[in-house]
Design a protein around this motif. Structure first.
Motif, PDB file in Angstrom:
ATOM      1  N   GLN A 395      42.915  33.202  18.468  1.00 11.07           N
ATOM      2  CA  GLN A 395      43.073  32.474  19.685  1.00 11.07           C
ATOM      3  C   GLN A 395      44.372  33.160  20.613  1.00 11.07           C
ATOM      4  OE1 GLN A 395      43.242  28.477  18.846  1.00 11.07           O
ATOM      5  NE2 GLN A 395      44.614  27.961  20.635  1.00 11.07           N
ATOM      6  N   ALA A 396      45.350  33.734  20.019  1.00  6.65           N
ATOM      7  CA  ALA A 396      46.431  34.335  20.835  1.00  6.65           C
ATOM      8  C   ALA A 396      46.014  35.604  21.719  1.00  6.65           C
ATOM      9  CB  ALA A 396      47.646  34.483  19.998  1.00  6.65           C
ATOM     10  N   PHE A 401      44.020  37.932  26.869  1.00  5.71           N
ATOM     11  CA  PHE A 401      43.096  38.511  27.719  1.00  5.71           C
ATOM     12  C   PHE A 401      42.984  37.651  28.963  1.00  5.71           C
ATOM     13  CE2 PHE A 401      38.793  38.556  28.716  1.00  5.71           C
ATOM     14  CZ  PHE A 401      38.349  39.826  28.914  1.00  5.71           C
ATOM     15  N   LEU A 402      42.885  36.319  28.791  1.00  7.93           N
ATOM     16  CA  LEU A 402      42.840  35.370  29.912  1.00  7.93           C
ATOM     17  C   LEU A 402      43.945  35.706  30.822  1.00  7.93           C
ATOM     18  CD1 LEU A 402      40.933  32.495  28.131  1.00  7.93           C
ATOM     19  CD2 LEU A 402      39.825  34.232  29.772  1.00  7.93           C
ATOM     20  N   SER A 403      44.845  35.635  30.259  1.00  7.23           N
ATOM     21  CA  SER A 403      46.098  35.685  31.426  1.00  7.23           C
ATOM     22  C   SER A 403      46.207  36.950  32.096  1.00  7.23           C
ATOM     23  CB  SER A 403      47.325  35.204  30.457  1.00  7.23           C
ATOM     24  OG  SER A 403      47.517  36.281  29.594  1.00  7.23           O
ATOM     25  N   GLN A 404      45.790  38.156  31.377  1.00  4.59           N
ATOM     26  CA  GLN A 404      45.810  39.176  32.017  1.00  4.59           C
ATOM     27  C   GLN A 404      44.981  39.311  33.067  1.00  4.59           C
ATOM     28  OE1 GLN A 404      45.666  42.045  28.925  1.00  4.59           O
ATOM     29  NE2 GLN A 404      47.836  41.918  28.388  1.00  4.59           N
ATOM     30  N   ARG A 405      43.857  38.752  32.971  1.00  4.47           N
ATOM     31  CA  ARG A 405      42.789  38.871  33.950  1.00  4.47           C
ATOM     32  C   ARG A 405      42.831  38.049  35.200  1.00  4.47           C
ATOM     33  NH1 ARG A 405      36.649  38.766  31.856  1.00  4.47           N
ATOM     34  NH2 ARG A 405      36.456  39.031  34.072  1.00  4.47           N
ATOM     35  N   SER A 406      43.550  36.683  35.039  1.00  5.63           N
ATOM     36  CA  SER A 406      43.840  36.280  36.039  1.00  5.63           C
ATOM     37  C   SER A 406      44.849  34.941  36.031  1.00  5.63           C
ATOM     38  CB  SER A 406      42.388  35.214  36.365  1.00  5.63           C
ATOM     39  OG  SER A 406      42.672  34.336  37.502  1.00  5.63           O
ATOM     40  N   PRO A 407      45.879  34.773  36.779  1.00  6.52           N
ATOM     41  CA  PRO A 407      46.990  33.931  36.581  1.00  6.52           C
ATOM     42  C   PRO A 407      46.248  32.269  36.664  1.00  6.52           C
ATOM     43  CG  PRO A 407      47.617  35.397  37.997  1.00  6.52           C
ATOM     44  CD  PRO A 407      46.131  35.924  37.900  1.00  6.52           C
ATOM     45  N   GLU A 408      44.921  32.381  37.489  1.00  2.34           N
ATOM     46  CA  GLU A 408      44.745  31.095  37.535  1.00  2.34           C
ATOM     47  C   GLU A 408      44.033  30.480  36.193  1.00  2.34           C
ATOM     48  OE1 GLU A 408      44.152  33.603  39.693  1.00  2.34           O
ATOM     49  OE2 GLU A 408      45.159  32.723  41.472  1.00  2.34           O
ATOM     50  N   MET A 409      43.317  31.409  35.742  1.00  2.00           N
ATOM     51  CA  MET A 409      42.907  31.345  34.337  1.00  2.00           C
ATOM     52  C   MET A 409      43.891  30.901  33.307  1.00  2.00           C
ATOM     53  SD  MET A 409      39.794  34.237  33.518  1.00  2.00           S
ATOM     54  CE  MET A 409      38.313  34.007  34.251  1.00  2.00           C
ATOM     55  N   SER A 410      44.887  31.624  33.088  1.00  2.00           N
ATOM     56  CA  SER A 410      45.998  31.384  32.485  1.00  2.00           C
ATOM     57  C   SER A 410      46.781  30.014  32.546  1.00  2.00           C
ATOM     58  CB  SER A 410      47.240  32.290  32.762  1.00  2.00           C
ATOM     59  OG  SER A 410      48.292  31.851  31.799  1.00  2.00           O
ATOM     60  N   GLU A 411      46.735  29.417  33.939  1.00  2.00           N
ATOM     61  CA  GLU A 411      46.995  28.084  34.165  1.00  2.00           C
ATOM     62  C   GLU A 411      45.981  26.949  33.771  1.00  2.00           C
ATOM     63  OE1 GLU A 411      49.649  25.377  35.966  1.00  2.00           O
ATOM     64  OE2 GLU A 411      50.095  27.566  35.540  1.00  2.00           O
TER      65      GLU A 411
END
Length: 432
Positions: A395-396, A401-411
């Motif tokens: 999960q981590a 991976f998601l946070s590196q691809r897009s800050p919006e995704m991380s949010e």
């Protein structure tokens, strides 16, 4: 050479002398690291070295256990783990239970082989004395149930007739050897040739240990046949004490089933059939419920006002179909799904679904973290895992991976930590 064990199969102790002792190793029958020890040659022995389809004996030299006995030319090699002094006088003690079992099975094989050939023309091409049951390879593509029944009846009649069994020795050039049933002598054979006679039934060249009367066999049970190689048939049998042990085990099983099924032995089969039908129906109903649950879980995820970019779910009960139903219901081109079923910490199944490029990148890394293997195509990667306790690490990895691809995704991941619907969440993480 003929050993004392072959001259007198009933001897349980024997005094002899150590001829030689040299360091050696023994590979255990079940595999593993070699055992260090010594190969001991004695002037004579009552411990039979393996040969002729019969396993070797066990016993003691003094108080030293003998772990293996093999033949090398005219010598019997005893493997022990303590050195013995050449020239020393020693007392051999035999593991009689093992020996008598081998005598019963080996003499039983001779009897079955002889009667099978006399009655049906089935020649024996080989045999195996197993730890729990023995096999006779017959040169025929099949044996009918009626032939097995007739053969079993005939061999047990011979046992009840108390037919004598005798062992004699012939010189290697004795013309009588040509009249004796045989599959040939070993290339390194030396000395006289042993012949085992079942009076009026069979004469067979053999190096093994045997009973002195067919009554010593007690009883023979033919368990049936199995397919063998090269269009042959294996006949499975038990002789003597093995039949008694088999009956004892069957009786114990019968008593246990009577207690569990609450019915008599004659009703066990029908009771098990009823249970089997009930289990199949319950399994079908359970599968339907799991499918419905998978659809509901997917619909709940899709109905949230703020959908997470990562959906994590673990259930103890479930299968690949359960996980794939969820993946089918969720639009995986817009989110990553990490689904697992099975044990919380050990073995289970996993499925990673999402955008094709992301799954191709992450799938092998997820399998590696979970100590498993998998394969994938078209945005899905699934397989078996052996370390389900590392789901948190997966999960981590997915969150990173998601946070590196897009800050919006991380949010979006962070905002989905407390969904209003189904109880547990971490981010959109469910554990059923």
């Amino acid at each position: 050479m003929v050993f004392q064990c072959q001259r007198d199969s009933w001897a349980r102790q024997f005094a002899t002398r150590v001829v030689s002792c040299r360091a050696a190793e023994l590979r255990p029958e079940g595999g593993g690291e070699p055992l260090r020890g010594f190969q001991v040659v004695l002037e004579d022995t009552i411990l039979f070295p393996e040969g002729g389809g019969q396993p070797d004996d066990r016993g003691l030299i003094g108080d030293v256990p003998v772990l293996r006995v093999t033949r090398r030319g005219p010598e019997a090699i005893h493997f022990v783990q303590a050195p013995l002094e050449p020239g020393a006088e020693v007392l051999l003690s035999l593991d009689w239970d093992r020996r008598f079992d081998h005598m019963q099975q080996h003499s039983g094989q001779h009897l079955i082989t002889a009667i099978a050939e006399q009655m049906f023309g089935f020649k024996t091409t080989s045999w195996e004395l197993g730890r729990q049951r023995s096999l006779i390879e017959l040169d025929t593509p099949s044996v009918t149930a009626e032939q097995i029944e007739a053969l079993e009846r005939s061999v047990n009649e011979k046992i009840r007739e108390r037919v004598p069994v005798a062992v004699r020795e012939l010189a290697a050039d004795d013309p009588e050897i040509e009249t004796v049933r045989s599959r040939g002598l070993p290339d390194d054979h030396v000395g006289p040739v042993r012949v085992v006679d079942i009076k009026g039934i069979d004469s067979n060249m053999c190096c093994g240990t045997h009973v002195s009367n067919l009554s010593d066999l007690q009883v023979i049970k033919l368990l049936g046949t199995e397919k063998a190689k090269k269009n042959k048939t294996n006949l499975v049998f038990l002789a003597g004490n093995r039949v008694l042990k088999s009956v004892e085990q069957s009786h114990s099983t019968e008593k246990a089933l009577t207690s569990l099924l609450k019915s008599g032995p004659g009703e066990h089969v029908e009771a098990v059939k009823r249970l089997h039908s009930s289990v199949k129906l319950l399994q079908k109903n359970n599968l339907n419920l799991l499918r419905d649950l998978a659809v509901l879980i997917a619909q709940d995820f899709k109905s949230r006002a703020a959908q997470s970019q990562l959906f994590v779910l673990h259930r103890k009960e479930g299968d690949s179909e359960f996980m794939n139903i969820i993946a089918n219901e969720v639009r995986t081109e817009e989110a990553l799904l990490f689904l697992t079923v099975g044990d919380e910490k050990d073995a289970g199944l996993f499925l990673l679904a999402g955008p094709v490029e992301a799954v191709e990148n992450l799938g092998p890394r997820v399998a590696e973290l979970l100590g498993g293997k998998g394969a994938g195509k078209r945005g899905r990667f699934q397989g078996k895992a052996s370390k389900m306790s590392r789901r948190g690490e997966v999960q981590a990895l997915l969150q990173e991976f998601l946070s590196q691809r897009s800050p919006e995704m991380s949010e979006s991941v962070l905002q989905s930590r407390a969904p209003p619907c189904l109880a547990a969440a971490a981010p959109a993480a469910l554990s059923e």
